[in-house]
Design a protein around this motif. Structure first.
Motif, PDB file in Angstrom:
ATOM      1  N   MET A 170       5.064  18.273 -11.409  1.00 44.58           N
ATOM      2  CA  MET A 170       6.220  17.429 -11.673  1.00 44.58           C
ATOM      3  C   MET A 170       6.286  17.101 -13.155  1.00 44.58           C
ATOM      4  N   VAL A 171       7.465  17.279 -13.737  1.00 44.75           N
ATOM      5  CA  VAL A 171       7.708  16.834 -15.106  1.00 44.75           C
ATOM      6  C   VAL A 171       7.983  15.337 -15.049  1.00 44.75           C
ATOM      7  N   ARG A 172       7.329  14.568 -15.887  1.00 46.65           N
ATOM      8  CA  ARG A 172       7.516  13.123 -15.839  1.00 46.65           C
ATOM      9  C   ARG A 172       8.991  12.760 -15.907  1.00 46.65           C
ATOM     10  N   LEU A 209       0.218   9.363  -5.862  1.00 47.73           N
ATOM     11  CA  LEU A 209       0.572  10.757  -5.636  1.00 47.73           C
ATOM     12  C   LEU A 209       1.399  11.302  -6.802  1.00 47.73           C
ATOM     13  N   MET A 210       2.350  10.501  -7.280  1.00 49.69           N
ATOM     14  CA  MET A 210       3.188  10.948  -8.398  1.00 49.69           C
ATOM     15  C   MET A 210       2.356  11.130  -9.673  1.00 49.69           C
ATOM     16  N   SER A 233       4.353   4.167 -17.857  1.00 49.98           N
ATOM     17  CA  SER A 233       2.981   3.940 -18.328  1.00 49.98           C
ATOM     18  C   SER A 233       1.972   4.497 -17.324  1.00 49.98           C
ATOM     19  N   ALA A 234       2.237   4.287 -16.038  1.00 56.43           N
ATOM     20  CA  ALA A 234       1.330   4.798 -15.003  1.00 56.43           C
ATOM     21  C   ALA A 234       1.351   6.325 -14.966  1.00 56.43           C
ATOM     22  N   VAL A 248       0.806  -1.209   0.000  1.00 54.04           N
ATOM     23  CA  VAL A 248       0.000   0.000   0.000  1.00 54.04           C
ATOM     24  C   VAL A 248       0.849   1.274   0.000  1.00 54.04           C
ATOM     25  N   THR A 249       2.034   1.229   0.602  1.00 51.57           N
ATOM     26  CA  THR A 249       2.900   2.416   0.588  1.00 51.57           C
ATOM     27  C   THR A 249       3.280   2.782  -0.835  1.00 51.57           C
ATOM     28  N   TYR A 250       3.622   1.787  -1.643  1.00 47.98           N
ATOM     29  CA  TYR A 250       3.982   2.035  -3.038  1.00 47.98           C
ATOM     30  C   TYR A 250       2.771   2.528  -3.832  1.00 47.98           C
ATOM     31  N   VAL A 251       1.607   1.929  -3.568  1.00 47.35           N
ATOM     32  CA  VAL A 251       0.393   2.339  -4.284  1.00 47.35           C
ATOM     33  C   VAL A 251       0.069   3.792  -3.964  1.00 47.35           C
TER      34      VAL A 251
END
Length: 437
Positions: A254-256, A244-245, A411-412, A236-239
């Motif tokens: 934020m620039v990708r 957020l990113m 992709s995300a 869940v921390t990564y999700v």
């Protein structure tokens, strides 16, 4: 000095020819031994290394170090493979650990640095990075390569951008959510084109999301346990973080992230307010007179850890190639010279790589850190023992796994799939590739 001619000698030309022949015959006893080194560094760090090489070559006449630069690590690796086949290897080559140390050490043409370290010029060197850190150290804590290009990910920030946005003090917050508020302020007040960027999408958003939050990146103690293959489990921390990113990219604070040099150039030119990247750019940024920047640690989540942990060491080292004894001895002499306090301190200060030795760190004056924010404290911790979560990781096929992870993250961030789907895919793909032979 003159020599008397033999009785009856009338041909000085013949005597001169005999003398020249004698000198040529004795040539190998006095000719310098060449030490070819192959590197793949950015232009600034290449210049810094070549400056040291020139100083070494001028300091003595027994060894001549010759540098060959490659545009990319991939080009250098291909050249090494070709050189191994036709037996034209250099004495030293820069190779990234890539968290697959055994894969490098098993190459037929390399030898562990710790075997060379027994040579006289290197016997009493007190290395800076603790031997319990897995990067370029084997399971017994022995150095597998000369640790010249070790670096850590940091948060660079443009102090002028913070001041223009009215942020006091002009430093970034260390928690992700508090940093978000600052990025919004800077986007609205002068940094709209690039509030935040990075060139390390996997390092920042997966690998060091674990380390900085004092979590394991993979099972089996990040793959450092002798038994059992490591596996990934992006919870869940990564999700939460990747979600957020995605929102930051969508809202243009934020620039990708990209894996090239574009973001580094943009920060160097003052276009970006914050950049998360490797410390090895510090020397380059110090040369930008109009860039007023400093360095901070990567952000963390206080809900996960009360105190941020230390990010993983990355980078590369100089690997010793199997050579003749004269070349091996000459190589040891050069590396021993590089490890001397003055030269090692110069390399550290001019590049941003971690110090080679404790003496190099101790010899660096406080004035060097005056405008660099938290840089001294961020470095100092690597001389001590590391927590299990920050010792590094060792994962089979990791270069290929990292490439796959980067594709999934991109992709995300492009909005093509939600965070939970992307991370489930990353978990499945990573665990499959770990077990590939």
């Amino acid at each position: 000095m003159s020599f008397p001619m033999a009785s009856g000698a009338r041909r000085p030309g013949l005597c001169a020819a005999w003398t020249l022949a004698a000198l040529v015959a004795s040539g190998p006893a006095w000719a310098a031994t060449d030490v070819p080194i192959w590197l793949s560094l950015d232009s600034h760090n290449t210049d810094a290394f070549e400056s040291l090489v020139k100083a070494y070559n001028r300091s003595q006449s027994d060894v001549q170090v010759k540098v060959r630069s490659f545009d990319t690590p991939e080009a250098l690796s291909q050249a090494l493979d070709a050189a191994a086949k036709d037996k034209s290897l250099p004495a030293l080559a820069q190779i990234g650990d890539s968290h697959t140390l055994e894969d490098i050490s098993q190459r037929s043409y390399v030898q562990p640095f710790y075997t060379l370290q027994k040579s006289a010029p290197l016997k009493k060197v007190d290395w800076f990075v603790s031997s319990d850190n897995a990067f370029i150290h084997d399971a017994k804590g022995r150095l597998m390569a000369f640790p010249a290009m070790l670096e850590i990910p940091v948060m660079y920030y443009n102090q002028d951008a913070f001041k223009k946005a009215g942020i006091v003090p002009a430093i970034p917050q260390r928690t992700w959510m508090s940093l978000q508020g600052q990025l919004v302020s800077m986007a609205n007040k002068g940094s709209r084109k690039c509030p935040l960027t990075s060139n390390l999408p996997v390092s920042i958003n997966l690998e060091n999301l674990a380390a900085v939050n004092n979590q394991l990146y993979a099972s089996a103690d990040n793959g450092l346990k002798a038994k059992g293959l490591p596996s990934f489990s992006f919870d869940v921390t990564y999700v939460r973080h990747l979600s957020l990113m995605i929102s930051w990219v969508r809202s243009e604070i934020m620039v990708r992230p990209d894996a090239g040099m574009h973001s580094i150039s943009r920060f160097a030119n003052g276009e970006c307010a914050v950049m998360m990247s490797s410390s090895g750019h510090i020397g380059q940024f110090n040369e930008q007179r109009k860039l007023h920047y400093a360095v901070s640690g990567l952000p963390y989540y206080p809900e996960v850890t009360k105190v941020p942990g230390n990010p993983f060491i990355s980078g590369s080292g100089l690997w010793v190639m199997k050579s003749s004894k004269p070349v091996t001895d000459a190589t040891a002499a050069f590396l021993g010279w590089l490890a001397q306090p003055d030269h090692a301190a110069q390399w550290y200060q001019e590049t941003g790589y971690l110090p080679l030795t404790k003496a190099a760190f101790d010899k660096t004056p406080a004035s060097y850190y005056t405008d660099l924010g938290q840089w001294r404290n961020l470095v100092a911790v690597y001389a001590g023992r590391s927590a299990v979560t920050g010792q590094g990781f060792r994962i089979h096929n990791y270069p290929e796994i990292r490439t796959k992870f980067q594709q999934i993250i991109n992709s995300a961030l492009d909005g093509k799939q939600p965070a939970v789907t992307a991370l489930n895919t990353a978990t499945a793909e990573g665990n499959r590739m770990v077990r590939q032979r």
